[in-house]
Design a protein around this motif. Structure first.
Motif, PDB file in Angstrom:
ATOM      1  N   SER A 254      46.493  54.010  35.522  1.00 57.43           N
ATOM      2  CA  SER A 254      46.296  55.423  35.172  1.00 57.43           C
ATOM      3  C   SER A 254      45.336  56.117  36.120  1.00 57.43           C
ATOM      4  O   SER A 254      45.077  57.319  35.970  1.00 57.43           O
ATOM      5  CB  SER A 254      45.771  55.534  33.738  1.00 57.43           C
ATOM      6  OG  SER A 254      46.691  54.998  32.817  1.00 57.43           O
ATOM      7  N   GLY A 255      44.795  55.361  37.052  1.00 61.54           N
ATOM      8  CA  GLY A 255      43.890  55.955  38.026  1.00 61.54           C
ATOM      9  C   GLY A 255      42.494  56.183  37.504  1.00 61.54           C
ATOM     10  O   GLY A 255      41.804  57.095  37.971  1.00 61.54           O
ATOM     11  N   ASN A 256      42.070  55.374  36.549  1.00 60.67           N
ATOM     12  CA  ASN A 256      40.723  55.520  35.987  1.00 60.67           C
ATOM     13  C   ASN A 256      39.983  54.189  36.126  1.00 60.67           C
ATOM     14  O   ASN A 256      39.860  53.419  35.177  1.00 60.67           O
ATOM     15  CB  ASN A 256      40.805  55.927  34.510  1.00 60.67           C
ATOM     16  CG  ASN A 256      39.460  56.404  33.969  1.00 60.67           C
ATOM     17  OD1 ASN A 256      38.404  56.012  34.481  1.00 60.67           O
ATOM     18  ND2 ASN A 256      39.494  57.239  32.937  1.00 60.67           N
ATOM     19  N   PRO A 257      39.471  53.899  37.324  1.00 59.25           N
ATOM     20  CA  PRO A 257      38.812  52.609  37.555  1.00 59.25           C
ATOM     21  C   PRO A 257      37.544  52.426  36.740  1.00 59.25           C
ATOM     22  O   PRO A 257      37.194  51.296  36.394  1.00 59.25           O
ATOM     23  CB  PRO A 257      38.512  52.622  39.056  1.00 59.25           C
ATOM     24  CG  PRO A 257      38.477  54.068  39.432  1.00 59.25           C
ATOM     25  CD  PRO A 257      39.469  54.752  38.534  1.00 59.25           C
ATOM     26  N   ASN A 258      36.831  53.511  36.434  1.00 57.85           N
ATOM     27  CA  ASN A 258      35.610  53.382  35.645  1.00 57.85           C
ATOM     28  C   ASN A 258      35.910  52.838  34.247  1.00 57.85           C
ATOM     29  O   ASN A 258      35.202  51.958  33.735  1.00 57.85           O
ATOM     30  CB  ASN A 258      34.905  54.730  35.542  1.00 57.85           C
ATOM     31  CG  ASN A 258      34.320  55.183  36.865  1.00 57.85           C
ATOM     32  OD1 ASN A 258      33.980  54.359  37.720  1.00 57.85           O
ATOM     33  ND2 ASN A 258      34.216  56.486  37.059  1.00 57.85           N
ATOM     34  N   ALA A 259      36.975  53.356  33.614  1.00 60.69           N
ATOM     35  CA  ALA A 259      37.364  52.862  32.293  1.00 60.69           C
ATOM     36  C   ALA A 259      37.824  51.409  32.384  1.00 60.69           C
ATOM     37  O   ALA A 259      37.549  50.599  31.498  1.00 60.69           O
ATOM     38  CB  ALA A 259      38.463  53.747  31.709  1.00 60.69           C
ATOM     39  N   ALA A 260      38.528  51.075  33.482  1.00 63.46           N
ATOM     40  CA  ALA A 260      38.989  49.699  33.660  1.00 63.46           C
ATOM     41  C   ALA A 260      37.809  48.742  33.752  1.00 63.46           C
ATOM     42  O   ALA A 260      37.818  47.658  33.140  1.00 63.46           O
ATOM     43  CB  ALA A 260      39.857  49.604  34.910  1.00 63.46           C
ATOM     44  N   ILE A 261      36.785  49.143  34.509  1.00 66.87           N
ATOM     45  CA  ILE A 261      35.600  48.300  34.640  1.00 66.87           C
ATOM     46  C   ILE A 261      34.888  48.148  33.298  1.00 66.87           C
ATOM     47  O   ILE A 261      34.429  47.062  32.917  1.00 66.87           O
ATOM     48  CB  ILE A 261      34.647  48.880  35.705  1.00 66.87           C
ATOM     49  CG1 ILE A 261      35.297  48.809  37.085  1.00 66.87           C
ATOM     50  CG2 ILE A 261      33.314  48.139  35.699  1.00 66.87           C
ATOM     51  CD1 ILE A 261      34.502  49.489  38.177  1.00 66.87           C
ATOM     52  N   THR A 262      34.808  49.262  32.567  1.00 68.21           N
ATOM     53  CA  THR A 262      34.148  49.227  31.251  1.00 68.21           C
ATOM     54  C   THR A 262      34.830  48.246  30.317  1.00 68.21           C
ATOM     55  O   THR A 262      34.182  47.417  29.664  1.00 68.21           O
ATOM     56  CB  THR A 262      34.143  50.626  30.626  1.00 68.21           C
ATOM     57  OG1 THR A 262      33.416  51.530  31.472  1.00 68.21           O
ATOM     58  CG2 THR A 262      33.499  50.599  29.250  1.00 68.21           C
ATOM     59  N   PHE A 263      36.161  48.316  30.241  1.00 66.76           N
ATOM     60  CA  PHE A 263      36.893  47.416  29.340  1.00 66.76           C
ATOM     61  C   PHE A 263      36.843  45.970  29.839  1.00 66.76           C
ATOM     62  O   PHE A 263      36.848  45.043  29.026  1.00 66.76           O
ATOM     63  CB  PHE A 263      38.338  47.889  29.186  1.00 66.76           C
ATOM     64  CG  PHE A 263      38.499  48.977  28.171  1.00 66.76           C
ATOM     65  CD1 PHE A 263      38.533  48.680  26.816  1.00 66.76           C
ATOM     66  CD2 PHE A 263      38.607  50.302  28.564  1.00 66.76           C
ATOM     67  CE1 PHE A 263      38.677  49.688  25.867  1.00 66.76           C
ATOM     68  CE2 PHE A 263      38.748  51.314  27.621  1.00 66.76           C
ATOM     69  CZ  PHE A 263      38.776  51.010  26.265  1.00 66.76           C
ATOM     70  N   ALA A 264      36.796  45.796  31.142  1.00 68.74           N
ATOM     71  CA  ALA A 264      36.673  44.438  31.668  1.00 68.74           C
ATOM     72  C   ALA A 264      35.342  43.820  31.249  1.00 68.74           C
ATOM     73  O   ALA A 264      35.284  42.648  30.831  1.00 68.74           O
ATOM     74  CB  ALA A 264      36.811  44.452  33.182  1.00 68.74           C
ATOM     75  N   VAL A 265      34.259  44.599  31.361  1.00 71.09           N
ATOM     76  CA  VAL A 265      32.941  44.106  30.964  1.00 71.09           C
ATOM     77  C   VAL A 265      32.903  43.829  29.463  1.00 71.09           C
ATOM     78  O   VAL A 265      32.385  42.794  29.012  1.00 71.09           O
ATOM     79  CB  VAL A 265      31.848  45.114  31.364  1.00 71.09           C
ATOM     80  CG1 VAL A 265      30.496  44.701  30.784  1.00 71.09           C
ATOM     81  CG2 VAL A 265      31.762  45.225  32.879  1.00 71.09           C
ATOM     82  N   LEU A 266      33.462  44.757  28.674  1.00 70.03           N
ATOM     83  CA  LEU A 266      33.491  44.550  27.228  1.00 70.03           C
ATOM     84  C   LEU A 266      34.279  43.295  26.863  1.00 70.03           C
ATOM     85  O   LEU A 266      33.899  42.546  25.954  1.00 70.03           O
ATOM     86  CB  LEU A 266      34.101  45.775  26.541  1.00 70.03           C
ATOM     87  CG  LEU A 266      33.262  47.057  26.551  1.00 70.03           C
ATOM     88  CD1 LEU A 266      34.040  48.208  25.917  1.00 70.03           C
ATOM     89  CD2 LEU A 266      31.946  46.849  25.806  1.00 70.03           C
ATOM     90  N   GLY A 267      35.380  43.071  27.570  1.00 68.27           N
ATOM     91  CA  GLY A 267      36.182  41.878  27.309  1.00 68.27           C
ATOM     92  C   GLY A 267      35.422  40.606  27.601  1.00 68.27           C
ATOM     93  O   GLY A 267      35.467  39.640  26.825  1.00 68.27           O
ATOM     94  N   VAL A 268      34.731  40.578  28.729  1.00 74.73           N
ATOM     95  CA  VAL A 268      33.947  39.389  29.092  1.00 74.73           C
ATOM     96  C   VAL A 268      32.862  39.132  28.050  1.00 74.73           C
ATOM     97  O   VAL A 268      32.633  37.985  27.631  1.00 74.73           O
ATOM     98  CB  VAL A 268      33.332  39.568  30.489  1.00 74.73           C
ATOM     99  CG1 VAL A 268      32.327  38.453  30.774  1.00 74.73           C
ATOM    100  CG2 VAL A 268      34.428  39.580  31.549  1.00 74.73           C
ATOM    101  N   ILE A 269      32.182  40.196  27.612  1.00 76.46           N
ATOM    102  CA  ILE A 269      31.118  40.041  26.615  1.00 76.46           C
ATOM    103  C   ILE A 269      31.688  39.512  25.297  1.00 76.46           C
ATOM    104  O   ILE A 269      31.132  38.588  24.680  1.00 76.46           O
ATOM    105  CB  ILE A 269      30.389  41.383  26.395  1.00 76.46           C
ATOM    106  CG1 ILE A 269      29.625  41.781  27.658  1.00 76.46           C
ATOM    107  CG2 ILE A 269      29.446  41.290  25.197  1.00 76.46           C
ATOM    108  CD1 ILE A 269      28.989  43.162  27.582  1.00 76.46           C
TER     109      ILE A 269
END
Length: 232
Positions: free
Chosen positions: A62-77
């Motif tokens: 969707s062209g929103n890398p900031n949201a992708a990074i946020t969800f990636a971090v949340l997933g790892v946590i």
């Protein structure tokens, strides 16, 4: 006769008859869950990882890398927290099988000791979890019920009305299931047959899960215990 298994860092219940086998009891097996298998099967870490991976992919496309990074971090946590719970749960758990009962010493904050007399076991079902590990669910008779919250995660999911204790992610699960059946055989009669061959008053074995082995030992007084094995 199987030799007792000594585990490092066992929970201690010295002098407590609820959590320690008596001197005249024979300990057939000791074990605890594998933390990695417990995380995958009880905490559903693999499913959660797929879920967050899909979300990250959606935001990337969707062209929103900031949201992708946020969800990636949340997933790892989230996955790290669940793995920590699984590791701590496995470390503070000890299953003890004797010739007359199953002792479950469980509880991450406060140790709880649960006795399951083998004469109360009406059925035992094995679900293979890969690499020799498996879950063994016990269906109990009698009026006394165990609390679902008290047993979690050592309980069959979603059976809230009559909670069924479960030995979670145990190594060599097929051997443990056979040992449990043999212990029940010392208390009641036992028959060995093919899956689906039960007739009359005998209870049929539960359906096998796809891609896994299934084990059942069912008891209905005064009918004999029935041991059935099937492979999918």
């Amino acid at each position: 006769m199987p030799q007792p298994v000594e585990l490092p860092h066992e929970p201690r219940a010295d002098g407590d008859p609820m959590g320690t086998p008596a001197d005249d009891e024979t300990v057939l097996w000791k074990g605890r869950p594998d933390p990695h298998v417990l995380a995958r099967t009880a905490m559903h870490t693999r499913s959660l990882a797929v879920y967050f991976a899909v979300l990250v992919g959606v935001w990337v496309f969707s062209g929103n890398p900031n949201a992708a990074i946020t969800f990636a971090v949340l997933g790892v946590i989230a996955i790290a927290i669940l793995y920590s719970i699984a590791w701590f749960s496995a470390r503070t758990t000890l299953y003890i099988l004797t010739e007359t009962r199953l002792i479950m010493r469980i509880g991450m904050a406060i140790e709880t000791r649960i006795n399951v007399p083998l004469r109360h076991v009406q059925a035992a079902n094995l679900r293979a979890r890969g690499s020799g590990h498996g879950d063994i669910t016990l269906e109990l008779g009698g009026e006394r019920l165990l609390g679902y919250v008290l047993l979690w995660p050592h309980v069959r999911p979603w059976h809230l009305h009559r909670p069924q204790p479960m030995l979670r992610a145990v190594p060599d699960a097929a051997k443990v299931a056979e040992m449990l059946a043999d212990s029940c055989a010392a208390i009641g009669e036992i028959e060995r047959g093919k899956a689906g061959a039960a007739t009359g008053d005998e209870r049929p074995a539960p359906a096998a899960h796809a891609g896994s082995a299934s084990f059942a030992a069912s008891r209905r007084a005064p009918s004999p215990v029935r041991l059935e094995e099937a492979t999918a």
